[in-house]
Design a protein around this motif. Structure first.
Motif, PDB file in Angstrom:
ATOM      1  N   ASP A  18      34.427  35.046 -31.131  1.00 38.95           N
ATOM      2  CA  ASP A  18      35.723  35.510 -30.651  1.00 38.95           C
ATOM      3  C   ASP A  18      36.299  36.507 -31.648  1.00 38.95           C
ATOM      4  O   ASP A  18      35.677  36.853 -32.644  1.00 38.95           O
ATOM      5  N   GLY A  19      37.482  37.003 -31.380  1.00 36.97           N
ATOM      6  CA  GLY A  19      38.125  37.926 -32.292  1.00 36.97           C
ATOM      7  C   GLY A  19      37.335  39.208 -32.484  1.00 36.97           C
ATOM      8  O   GLY A  19      36.631  39.688 -31.590  1.00 36.97           O
ATOM      9  N   PHE A  20      37.452  39.765 -33.682  1.00 36.90           N
ATOM     10  CA  PHE A  20      36.776  41.029 -33.964  1.00 36.90           C
ATOM     11  C   PHE A  20      35.262  40.951 -33.804  1.00 36.90           C
ATOM     12  O   PHE A  20      34.662  41.848 -33.187  1.00 36.90           O
ATOM     13  N   PRO A  21      34.569  39.910 -34.366  1.00 32.98           N
ATOM     14  CA  PRO A  21      33.098  39.903 -34.266  1.00 32.98           C
ATOM     15  C   PRO A  21      32.597  40.001 -32.834  1.00 32.98           C
ATOM     16  O   PRO A  21      31.670  40.753 -32.546  1.00 32.98           O
ATOM     17  N   GLY A  22      33.217  39.226 -31.928  1.00 35.82           N
ATOM     18  CA  GLY A  22      32.765  39.266 -30.543  1.00 35.82           C
ATOM     19  C   GLY A  22      33.022  40.609 -29.894  1.00 35.82           C
ATOM     20  O   GLY A  22      32.171  41.144 -29.184  1.00 35.82           O
ATOM     21  N   ALA A  23      34.215  41.157 -30.152  1.00 34.90           N
ATOM     22  CA  ALA A  23      34.547  42.458 -29.576  1.00 34.90           C
ATOM     23  C   ALA A  23      33.596  43.536 -30.086  1.00 34.90           C
ATOM     24  O   ALA A  23      33.114  44.382 -29.321  1.00 34.90           O
ATOM     25  N   TRP A  24      33.296  43.499 -31.381  1.00 34.75           N
ATOM     26  CA  TRP A  24      32.404  44.505 -31.954  1.00 34.75           C
ATOM     27  C   TRP A  24      30.985  44.369 -31.407  1.00 34.75           C
ATOM     28  O   TRP A  24      30.351  45.369 -31.036  1.00 34.75           O
ATOM     29  N   LEU A  25      30.483  43.138 -31.328  1.00 30.90           N
ATOM     30  CA  LEU A  25      29.133  42.932 -30.827  1.00 30.90           C
ATOM     31  C   LEU A  25      28.992  43.411 -29.379  1.00 30.90           C
ATOM     32  O   LEU A  25      27.954  43.947 -28.993  1.00 30.90           O
ATOM     33  N   ARG A  26      30.051  43.228 -28.607  1.00 30.53           N
ATOM     34  CA  ARG A  26      30.003  43.647 -27.202  1.00 30.53           C
ATOM     35  C   ARG A  26      30.264  45.132 -27.028  1.00 30.53           C
ATOM     36  O   ARG A  26      30.240  45.646 -25.914  1.00 30.53           O
ATOM     37  N   GLY A  27      30.539  45.832 -28.128  1.00 27.83           N
ATOM     38  CA  GLY A  27      30.732  47.270 -28.061  1.00 27.83           C
ATOM     39  C   GLY A  27      32.115  47.702 -27.644  1.00 27.83           C
ATOM     40  O   GLY A  27      32.292  48.824 -27.141  1.00 27.83           O
ATOM     41  N   LEU A 272      43.028  46.327 -39.094  1.00 27.83           N
ATOM     42  CA  LEU A 272      42.461  45.256 -38.268  1.00 27.83           C
ATOM     43  C   LEU A 272      43.573  44.441 -37.616  1.00 27.83           C
ATOM     44  O   LEU A 272      43.527  44.144 -36.410  1.00 27.83           O
ATOM     45  N   GLU A 273      44.575  44.070 -38.400  1.00 25.25           N
ATOM     46  CA  GLU A 273      45.687  43.281 -37.873  1.00 25.25           C
ATOM     47  C   GLU A 273      46.430  44.053 -36.786  1.00 25.25           C
ATOM     48  O   GLU A 273      46.808  43.493 -35.751  1.00 25.25           O
ATOM     49  N   GLU A 274      46.634  45.335 -37.008  1.00 28.18           N
ATOM     50  CA  GLU A 274      47.350  46.156 -36.033  1.00 28.18           C
ATOM     51  C   GLU A 274      46.577  46.257 -34.722  1.00 28.18           C
ATOM     52  O   GLU A 274      47.165  46.388 -33.642  1.00 28.18           O
ATOM     53  N   SER A 275      45.257  46.148 -34.808  1.00 24.97           N
ATOM     54  CA  SER A 275      44.419  46.206 -33.604  1.00 24.97           C
ATOM     55  C   SER A 275      44.283  44.844 -32.939  1.00 24.97           C
ATOM     56  O   SER A 275      43.560  44.710 -31.950  1.00 24.97           O
ATOM     57  N   GLY A 276      44.956  43.843 -33.497  1.00 25.81           N
ATOM     58  CA  GLY A 276      44.924  42.514 -32.893  1.00 25.81           C
ATOM     59  C   GLY A 276      43.879  41.580 -33.465  1.00 25.81           C
ATOM     60  O   GLY A 276      43.643  40.500 -32.911  1.00 25.81           O
ATOM     61  N   SER A 332      23.160  48.410 -52.248  1.00 29.87           N
ATOM     62  CA  SER A 332      22.831  49.495 -53.176  1.00 29.87           C
ATOM     63  C   SER A 332      21.518  49.255 -53.902  1.00 29.87           C
ATOM     64  O   SER A 332      20.819  50.205 -54.268  1.00 29.87           O
ATOM     65  N   LEU A 333      21.132  47.976 -54.087  1.00 32.47           N
ATOM     66  CA  LEU A 333      19.931  47.655 -54.862  1.00 32.47           C
ATOM     67  C   LEU A 333      18.704  47.395 -53.997  1.00 32.47           C
ATOM     68  O   LEU A 333      17.582  47.641 -54.432  1.00 32.47           O
ATOM     69  N   PHE A 334      18.896  46.869 -52.802  1.00 28.06           N
ATOM     70  CA  PHE A 334      17.771  46.460 -51.969  1.00 28.06           C
ATOM     71  C   PHE A 334      17.457  47.546 -50.944  1.00 28.06           C
ATOM     72  O   PHE A 334      18.364  48.248 -50.485  1.00 28.06           O
ATOM     73  N   PRO A 335      16.190  47.649 -50.512  1.00 28.40           N
ATOM     74  CA  PRO A 335      15.857  48.540 -49.387  1.00 28.40           C
ATOM     75  C   PRO A 335      16.216  47.848 -48.072  1.00 28.40           C
ATOM     76  O   PRO A 335      15.375  47.612 -47.204  1.00 28.40           O
ATOM     77  N   ASN A 336      17.506  47.508 -47.949  1.00 30.96           N
ATOM     78  CA  ASN A 336      17.993  46.607 -46.914  1.00 30.96           C
ATOM     79  C   ASN A 336      18.364  47.364 -45.642  1.00 30.96           C
ATOM     80  O   ASN A 336      19.379  48.062 -45.595  1.00 30.96           O
ATOM     81  N   VAL A 337      17.559  47.201 -44.615  1.00 24.59           N
ATOM     82  CA  VAL A 337      17.828  47.884 -43.353  1.00 24.59           C
ATOM     83  C   VAL A 337      18.957  47.195 -42.595  1.00 24.59           C
ATOM     84  O   VAL A 337      19.818  47.849 -42.003  1.00 24.59           O
ATOM     85  N   ALA A 338      18.964  45.864 -42.619  1.00 25.15           N
ATOM     86  CA  ALA A 338      19.961  45.118 -41.843  1.00 25.15           C
ATOM     87  C   ALA A 338      20.349  43.846 -42.571  1.00 25.15           C
ATOM     88  O   ALA A 338      19.522  43.217 -43.231  1.00 25.15           O
ATOM     89  N   THR A 339      21.614  43.463 -42.411  1.00 21.24           N
ATOM     90  CA  THR A 339      22.118  42.208 -42.953  1.00 21.24           C
ATOM     91  C   THR A 339      22.386  41.248 -41.816  1.00 21.24           C
ATOM     92  O   THR A 339      23.184  41.550 -40.916  1.00 21.24           O
ATOM     93  N   VAL A 340      21.723  40.104 -41.820  1.00 26.41           N
ATOM     94  CA  VAL A 340      21.926  39.080 -40.796  1.00 26.41           C
ATOM     95  C   VAL A 340      23.134  38.238 -41.186  1.00 26.41           C
ATOM     96  O   VAL A 340      23.231  37.767 -42.320  1.00 26.41           O
ATOM     97  N   GLY A 341      24.045  38.057 -40.262  1.00 22.84           N
ATOM     98  CA  GLY A 341      25.222  37.265 -40.581  1.00 22.84           C
ATOM     99  C   GLY A 341      25.868  36.681 -39.352  1.00 22.84           C
ATOM    100  O   GLY A 341      25.548  37.042 -38.210  1.00 22.84           O
ATOM    101  N   GLY A 342      26.800  35.785 -39.602  1.00 25.19           N
ATOM    102  CA  GLY A 342      27.594  35.209 -38.537  1.00 25.19           C
ATOM    103  C   GLY A 342      28.896  35.967 -38.385  1.00 25.19           C
ATOM    104  O   GLY A 342      29.101  37.029 -38.984  1.00 25.19           O
ATOM    105  N   PRO A 343      29.819  35.434 -37.590  1.00 20.56           N
ATOM    106  CA  PRO A 343      31.095  36.113 -37.364  1.00 20.56           C
ATOM    107  C   PRO A 343      31.858  36.408 -38.646  1.00 20.56           C
ATOM    108  O   PRO A 343      32.496  37.459 -38.766  1.00 20.56           O
ATOM    109  N   GLY A 344      31.792  35.496 -39.633  1.00 16.18           N
ATOM    110  CA  GLY A 344      32.509  35.716 -40.885  1.00 16.18           C
ATOM    111  C   GLY A 344      32.037  36.956 -41.610  1.00 16.18           C
ATOM    112  O   GLY A 344      32.843  37.787 -42.063  1.00 16.18           O
ATOM    113  N   GLU A 345      30.719  37.122 -41.717  1.00 20.22           N
ATOM    114  CA  GLU A 345      30.177  38.296 -42.413  1.00 20.22           C
ATOM    115  C   GLU A 345      30.537  39.594 -41.696  1.00 20.22           C
ATOM    116  O   GLU A 345      30.845  40.603 -42.326  1.00 20.22           O
ATOM    117  N   VAL A 346      30.511  39.558 -40.365  1.00 22.93           N
ATOM    118  CA  VAL A 346      30.864  40.771 -39.605  1.00 22.93           C
ATOM    119  C   VAL A 346      32.307  41.169 -39.907  1.00 22.93           C
ATOM    120  O   VAL A 346      32.614  42.336 -40.156  1.00 22.93           O
TER     121      VAL A 346
END
Length: 546
Positions: A18-27, A272-276, A332-346
């Motif tokens: 819900d909140g920002f993570p869900g909205a962002w994931l859904r585009g 973020l707060e202003e956007s709800g 900055s240190l890792f050749p990191n293409v993607a970071t896997v995370g849950g809603p908190g990390e997003v």
């Protein structure tokens, strides 16, 4: 080998977030601008791979990872991957979590499993080696976050196990706790684990991890290497001085503009707060993104900018990044293409975008972790008997039991109850007509009598529903524990139950059984439509498809 965890088709038992993570994931167009890249945009993957190809390898970090892995029981695939990271010949995807007791909540292994599945998918697409990396945040100081584990007994009753934490001073790093607390928790859980299908195997993993590790943080690393053997997973410990020495140039850039960066992060939070949406990073965390390490404890660095710069140049290993800087160190240190995370990390990354920009670091693609609920086989059977969906029981077990109670009654009893109620209403209608023809004032008394009769019928139906539930308990004594197992404390199961729960009924690796589900999750997330899975806990047998 028998596999006893199988994946049912993915279902949306609840919004993926819900909140920002869900909205962002859904585009959602309102949410998309807060993060620079999205997993559904193919060009973002190409651009990120091109960027990390130019990242010089953090050789000391990966050499430390290889040596630590060899000591803690890593497979040859993992040590080979650490060497490849050291020589700069490979890419990686990263997940991470604090080292909780028994590896922390279920979502810890869901993160690691997603990293493994995503690395495999990227490797096939890019025709490159891609390594799954797990950042063990053993430098965290929040004991409450890691100090307990919840496991189900064979009847799905939840039991809580605790890690002794009296020796963790304020600001102490949880990874530095001795192995004694985990050893005591293992003894406390030993009989419970022996009662499960794979309990002896889990106990071997736990006993082996405790014996090989120097401290609590290393227990988590050893468990990850055991449980993800053969996947090539590489584990990094956030306490390593090699990480902080490698990050010294980044620390210096931060120190020179730390006040401006703090204001920018708070400004992003206000946007973020202003956007709800909710801003996850509090102002206090922006005052200084670096802790000072003294006697194994983290203290807020309170010196001047010149003093901070001097410390960075002379002893960067005595500084530790907080939430505002740690993800930037990783990217900055890792050749990191993607970071896997849950809603908190997003959510955190959305507020950190200006931090990345100011420090000249490109953010990896945020990728949603696998989300799932383990569903006992008995719940599937219960739903089938009552002609209801399993999703209904997962979302609100008590409400589903109540709503489907009539279907659990013998057919003859249902017919008799329905007929009785219909006759009461019909007789009352006729009685009202006769009463009205004699004295209109009597109709109110008739209505009151009907109300009392209907209340009595509802009470009778309630008693019948209770009898149906009692019959279910006689048929399956575990029924009385399913609600708490599915939604412990009223929150998603993956936030509360121990990561080891996934392994309790699995002889072998859940990764084998869930390989197809994980691959489908990766593809769905790349299409911008991740879902929530229901996993049939104890439903895959020899000869059945996983």
């Amino acid at each position: 080998m028998s596999l006893t965890v199988s994946a049912r088709a993915p279902v949306s038992v609840a919004p993926i977030a819900d909140g920002f993570p869900g909205a962002w994931l859904r585009g959602d167009p309102k949410a998309r601008p807060f993060l620079p890249r999205h997993p559904s945009v193919e060009g973002d993957w190409t651009a990120r791979i091109d960027e990390v190809d130019r990242t010089p390898p953090a050789v000391e970090v990966w050499e430390r990872a290889r040596a630590c892995g060899e000591r803690l029981g890593a497979s040859s695939e993992s040590t080979s991957n650490a060497r490849a990271l050291a020589d700069g010949s490979t890419l990686c995807v990263t997940a991470g979590q604090q080292p909780g007791l028994f590896l922390g909540p279920l979502y810890t292994v869901y993160k690691a499993m997603t990293a493994v599945a995503l690395a495999r998918s990227l490797a096939a697409r890019a025709e490159r080696t891609v390594v799954p990396v797990f950042w063990n945040a053993a430098d965290d100081s929040d004991f409450d976050e890691i100090g307990s584990a919840v496991l189900p007994d064979p009847d799905f009753r939840l039991t809580k196990h605790s890690l002794a934490g009296g020796d963790l001073a304020a600001g102490g790093m949880v990874g530095d706790l001795s192995t004694d607390g985990t050893a005591r928790a293992v003894e406390e859980a030993r009989e419970l684990l022996r009662g499960r299908s794979a309990g002896e195997a889990i106990l071997r993993h736990l006993d082996g991890a405790v014996s090989r590790a120097k401290d609590h943080g290393e227990i988590a690393t050893a468990l990850l290497y055991d449980l993800f053997r053969g996947t090539g997973l590489v584990v990094v410990d956030g306490r390593w001085p090699e990480l902080r020495r490698a990050a010294a140039p980044l620390f210096e850039r931060y120190a020179k503009q730390r006040e401006a960066i703090g204001r920018a992060v708070m400004s992003a939070g206000a946007d973020l707060e202003e956007s709800g949406y909710r801003a996850p990073i509090a102002e206090v965390s922006t005052h200084s993104a670096l802790f000072e390490l003294r006697s194994g404890r983290r203290h807020q660095f309170e010196g001047t900018t010149d003093e901070l710069l001097k410390r960075i140049r002379e002893a960067p290993e005595t500084l530790s990044p907080n939430v505002m800087l740690r993800p930037v160190v990783q990217d900055s240190l890792f050749p990191n293409v993607a970071t896997v995370g849950g809603p908190g990390e997003v959510s955190y990354h959305a507020q950190l975008s200006p931090n990345y920009e100011a420090l000249g670091v490109s953010m990896a693609i945020l990728f949603p972790r696998f989300e799932a609920t383990l569903v006992p086989r008995g719940v599937y059977e219960l739903a089938e008997r009552r002609g209801a969906s399993v999703e209904a029981f997962v979302l609100d077990f008590d409400a589903a039991m109540k709503k489907t109670a009539p279907r659990a009654l013998p057919e003859a009893l249902k017919v008799a109850l329905d007929g009785f109620e219909a006759r009461v209403v019909g007789d009352a209608d006729r009685l009202r007509e006769e009463a009205a023809s004699f004295d209109a004032g009597l109709t109110g008394a008739v209505d009151e009598a009907l109300q009392r009769a209907q209340d009595a019928v509802r009470k009778l139906r309630g008693k019948a529903a209770g009898a149906a539930r009692a019959a279910e308990k006689r048929r399956d004594p575990s029924v009385k524990h399913y609600r708490e197992f599915l939604r412990p404390r009223g929150v998603p199961q993956e936030r509360v139950l121990s990561a080891l729960t996934l392994f309790l009924e699995t002889i072998g690796s859940p990764l084998d059984c869930l390989e197809e589900a994980l691959a489908r999750h990766v593809e769905a997330a790349r299409d911008g439509r991740p879902g929530h899975w229901l996993l049939d806990f104890g439903g895959c047998r020899d000869g059945e498809a996983a």
